[in-house]
Design an enzyme around this catalytic site. Sequence first.
Site, PDB file in Angstrom:
ATOM      1  CG  ASN A 154      -0.305  -0.035   2.489  1.00 27.14           C
ATOM      2  OD1 ASN A 154       0.655  -0.765   2.683  1.00 27.14           O
ATOM      3  ND2 ASN A 154      -0.757   0.784   3.416  1.00 27.14           N
ATOM      4  CE  LYS A 177       8.345 -11.434  -0.602  1.00 25.10           C
ATOM      5  NZ  LYS A 177       7.425 -10.523  -1.318  1.00 25.10           N
ATOM      6  N   GLY A 230       2.412  -5.771   7.529  1.00 24.31           N
ATOM      7  CA  GLY A 230       1.489  -6.503   6.675  1.00 24.31           C
ATOM      8  C   GLY A 230       0.314  -7.028   7.474  1.00 24.31           C
ATOM      9  CB  SER A 231      -2.163  -9.577   6.593  1.00 21.12           C
ATOM     10  OG  SER A 231      -1.321 -10.679   6.351  1.00 21.12           O
ATOM     11  CG  ASN A 232      -3.475  -8.809  12.409  1.00 23.85           C
ATOM     12  OD1 ASN A 232      -3.504  -7.806  11.716  1.00 23.85           O
ATOM     13  ND2 ASN A 232      -3.475  -8.751  13.722  1.00 23.85           N
ATOM     14  CB  VAL A 234       1.730 -12.629   6.521  1.00 25.38           C
ATOM     15  CG1 VAL A 234       3.224 -12.741   6.277  1.00 25.38           C
ATOM     16  CG2 VAL A 234       0.956 -13.132   5.300  1.00 25.38           C
ATOM     17  N   GLY A 235       1.800 -12.009   9.710  1.00 22.33           N
ATOM     18  CA  GLY A 235       2.555 -11.643  10.915  1.00 22.33           C
ATOM     19  C   GLY A 235       2.608 -12.795  11.910  1.00 22.33           C
ATOM     20  CD  GLU A 252       4.017  -0.978  13.629  1.00 26.53           C
ATOM     21  OE1 GLU A 252       2.776  -1.000  13.816  1.00 26.53           O
ATOM     22  OE2 GLU A 252       4.809  -0.529  14.468  1.00 26.53           O
ATOM     23  CB  CYS A 286      -1.693   0.761   8.225  1.00 26.33           C
ATOM     24  SG  CYS A 286      -0.493   2.081   8.315  1.00 26.33           S
ATOM     25  CD  GLN A 333      -7.199  -5.442  -0.826  1.00 27.44           C
ATOM     26  OE1 GLN A 333      -6.732  -6.567  -0.724  1.00 27.44           O
ATOM     27  NE2 GLN A 333      -7.607  -4.754   0.212  1.00 27.44           N
ATOM     28  CD  GLU A 387      -6.524  -4.259   7.897  1.00 21.83           C
ATOM     29  OE1 GLU A 387      -6.078  -5.409   7.777  1.00 21.83           O
ATOM     30  OE2 GLU A 387      -5.806  -3.264   8.068  1.00 21.83           O
ATOM     31  CD  GLU A 466       8.009   0.105  11.420  1.00 18.49           C
ATOM     32  OE1 GLU A 466       6.902   0.014  10.877  1.00 18.49           O
ATOM     33  OE2 GLU A 466       9.087  -0.137  10.840  1.00 18.49           O
TER      34      GLU A 466
HETATM   35  P1  TAP Z   1       0.524  -9.432   3.522  1.00 19.27           P
HETATM   36  O1  TAP Z   1      -0.243 -10.311   2.634  1.00 19.27           O
HETATM   37  O2  TAP Z   1       0.681  -9.796   4.942  1.00 19.27           O
HETATM   38  O3  TAP Z   1       1.969  -9.266   2.840  1.00 19.27           O
HETATM   39  C1  TAP Z   1       2.974  -8.448   3.404  1.00 19.27           C
HETATM   40  C2  TAP Z   1       4.331  -8.936   2.943  1.00 19.27           C
HETATM   41  O4  TAP Z   1       4.571 -10.243   3.496  1.00 19.27           O
HETATM   42  C3  TAP Z   1       4.466  -9.087   1.435  1.00 19.27           C
HETATM   43  O5  TAP Z   1       5.763  -8.712   1.057  1.00 19.27           O
HETATM   44  C4  TAP Z   1       4.263 -10.581   1.238  1.00 19.27           C
HETATM   45  O6  TAP Z   1       4.839 -11.091   0.045  1.00 19.27           O
HETATM   46  C5  TAP Z   1       4.987 -11.112   2.453  1.00 19.27           C
HETATM   47  N1  TAP Z   1       4.662 -12.487   2.799  1.00 19.27           N
HETATM   48  C6  TAP Z   1       3.532 -13.182   2.497  1.00 19.27           C
HETATM   49  N2  TAP Z   1       3.601 -14.428   3.026  1.00 19.27           N
HETATM   50  C7  TAP Z   1       4.789 -14.523   3.673  1.00 19.27           C
HETATM   51  C8  TAP Z   1       5.434 -15.542   4.420  1.00 19.27           C
HETATM   52  N3  TAP Z   1       4.860 -16.731   4.623  1.00 19.27           N
HETATM   53  N4  TAP Z   1       6.645 -15.289   4.948  1.00 19.27           N
HETATM   54  C9  TAP Z   1       7.228 -14.092   4.769  1.00 19.27           C
HETATM   55  N5  TAP Z   1       6.680 -13.087   4.062  1.00 19.27           N
HETATM   56  C10 TAP Z   1       5.465 -13.286   3.529  1.00 19.27           C
HETATM   57  O7  TAP Z   1      -0.069  -7.942   3.533  1.00 19.27           O
HETATM   58  P2  TAP Z   1      -0.491  -7.045   2.285  1.00 19.27           P
HETATM   59  O8  TAP Z   1      -1.729  -7.616   1.697  1.00 19.27           O
HETATM   60  O9  TAP Z   1       0.703  -6.829   1.410  1.00 19.27           O
HETATM   61  O10 TAP Z   1      -0.808  -5.642   2.989  1.00 19.27           O
HETATM   62  C11 TAP Z   1      -2.037  -5.346   3.585  1.00 19.27           C
HETATM   63  C12 TAP Z   1      -1.981  -5.553   5.082  1.00 19.27           C
HETATM   64  O11 TAP Z   1      -0.902  -4.815   5.632  1.00 19.27           O
HETATM   65  C13 TAP Z   1      -3.206  -5.046   5.797  1.00 19.27           C
HETATM   66  O12 TAP Z   1      -3.603  -5.967   6.779  1.00 19.27           O
HETATM   67  C14 TAP Z   1      -2.735  -3.756   6.464  1.00 19.27           C
HETATM   68  O13 TAP Z   1      -3.418  -3.389   7.611  1.00 19.27           O
HETATM   69  C15 TAP Z   1      -1.331  -4.086   6.770  1.00 19.27           C
HETATM   70  N6  TAP Z   1      -0.556  -2.859   6.922  1.00 19.27           N
HETATM   71  C16 TAP Z   1      -0.221  -2.448   8.174  1.00 19.27           C
HETATM   72  C17 TAP Z   1       0.495  -1.289   8.348  1.00 19.27           C
HETATM   73  C18 TAP Z   1       0.869  -0.856   9.735  1.00 19.27           C
HETATM   74  S1  TAP Z   1       2.012   0.248   9.897  1.00 19.27           S
HETATM   75  N7  TAP Z   1       0.287  -1.354  10.799  1.00 19.27           N
HETATM   76  C19 TAP Z   1       0.880  -0.525   7.245  1.00 19.27           C
HETATM   77  C20 TAP Z   1       0.502  -0.963   5.987  1.00 19.27           C
HETATM   78  C21 TAP Z   1      -0.209  -2.139   5.834  1.00 19.27           C
HETATM   79  P3  TAP Z   1       3.934 -11.340  -1.278  1.00 19.27           P
HETATM   80  O14 TAP Z   1       3.459 -10.002  -1.701  1.00 19.27           O
HETATM   81  O15 TAP Z   1       4.890 -11.967  -2.224  1.00 19.27           O
HETATM   82  O16 TAP Z   1       2.814 -12.243  -0.865  1.00 19.27           O
END
Ligand code: TAP
Length: 484
Positions: A154, A177, A230-232, A234-235, A252, A286, A333, A387, A466
């Site tokens: 994002n 990454k 990223g997402s909860n 994957v986190g 985060e 976020c 999405q 979310e 952060e």
């Molecule tokens: P995710 O699907 O969690 O992906 C985030 C990152 O993790 C991507 O680079 C993804 O790679 C990688 N990833 C996926 N599976 C993994 C694994 N098993 N091991 C290691 N890395 C892995 O999130 P998204 O869809 O990109 O972003 C949206 C989410 O991010 C929302 O939930 C949003 O709230 C959250 N977000 C939070 C914040 C803060 S500061 N709290 C800021 C921005 C976004 P790929 O793209 O290759 O799958």
Amino acid sequence: MSTVERRLNLVGGEWVGSGSDEWISVLDPADLRRTVAEVPAMDADEVAETYRAASTGQQAWGALSAIARGRVLLRAAAMLRERKTELAALITAEMGKTLIEAQIEVDKSADFFEYYGALSRLEVGEVLPHERTEVTAWTRHEPLGVVLAVTPWNDPLLTPARKLAPALAAGNAVVLKPASYTPLIGIELARVLADAGVSSGAVNTITGSGGKIGQALLDDPNVHAVSFTGSNEVGAEIEQALLGTGVRLLAELGGKNAAIVLGDADLELASTTIAAAAFAQAGQRCTATSRVIVQRSVYQDVIERLSQLARDHRIGAGAGQGTTLGPLVSSSQRASVEAFIARASDEGATLRAGGRRPGGAELQHGCFLEPTVLADVRESMEIWTEEVFGPVVAVLAVDDEAEALSALNASRYGLAASIFTRNLQAAMRFVRAADAGQVAVNLPTSGWDVHFPFGGFKESGRGHKEQGLEGLDFYRQTKMVVVA
Ligand code: TAP
């Protein structure tokens, strides 16, 4: 042989493709028929190779003085600003946000390198008293080693900048990454840092599906810290994978940010601020406002104002003249957001604005969705608790301030919250009561400067804030020294 442009990864100071010759297509979300570029789909062996390069690179980078590292970061900040137009266009091409939003992202990313670069001259330990007067006691900061930064799509430049600037300032090497939807700007950030003079191997990039290479990314003995946004889901996977390894984790995660509007609020200010925080970047922030809690006396007024502001948006390609709202990042999405809206309607919410794909031939191949206002929402509804990460606000009516605070905190998330009121005491009660990491009065839930500590409470974040000075602490360890 593909005719689409290919962008390579930076590994140990060299630009490399993939041995397997597998590539990931990066699509333009405003027109999915257009491939912006391809990036290598790296495999586990290439991940291990990258970590070896980073480990070697860290030794030279970490051996520089903090001031010398700071100079490189300041140069990178200047280069980001010089290349702003071109970099913003790349962000818009792969992520979809408007050019203005992308330019703001470049500026704020430069701010991170400026802030942590300048701080390098304040890189001082603390001198502490000792019982024996002839003993000098002080702390010194040392890098952790190699940091893995895993980032979402994002804010594809800002989030890497938020992690790389403090990690590099502290003397670590970084492996970035980026998300597979938006890897191009992260690679460009690595290019800027290399051009600014970061030593070989101090900054490296890995592209590839996180689901496929996640294990290789996390299992490597050369990784000392993981900074994830990223997402909860994957986190939680990453947290599990790192359990018992001693590798530091900062995470985060998701959010469900709420804005409260009390009956005495300036409704014009409240509505325009909330609409901006909800719909900017098509709600894919976020800190976007996604829940609005309104005192019943002004509920209909606020709904009407938000609905009008939603309808006023000019939807189009982020690069298009006059566009105020770009597409969502991908068709999946958009499908996910549409499904949330449909389920909310099924549960009894009333659609007051948006919720549909906009008409017009020029928008038919992009991931566009009208900004959406849902009224008559109840706290038990999925749209209130989960979310959405799209341009959707759910609006709840409450009787009084106490009910508003209770609705605010009845969430597993706790990233950002705001209140709109002219009553100072009510504002201060909210500041104390809000169970969120970032709280604002008569201001949006989004938009926190680089020197403000940033991060969520509850399930929105784990490990560490952060940004600011607190942000730096995650990327360094403190050595206590006594000398007689
Ligand atoms: P995710 O699907 O969690 O992906 C985030 C990152 O993790 C991507 O680079 C993804 O790679 C990688 N990833 C996926 N599976 C993994 C694994 N098993 N091991 C290691 N890395 C892995 O999130 P998204 O869809 O990109 O972003 C949206 C989410 O991010 C929302 O939930 C949003 O709230 C959250 N977000 C939070 C914040 C803060 S500061 N709290 C800021 C921005 C976004 P790929 O793209 O290759 O799958």
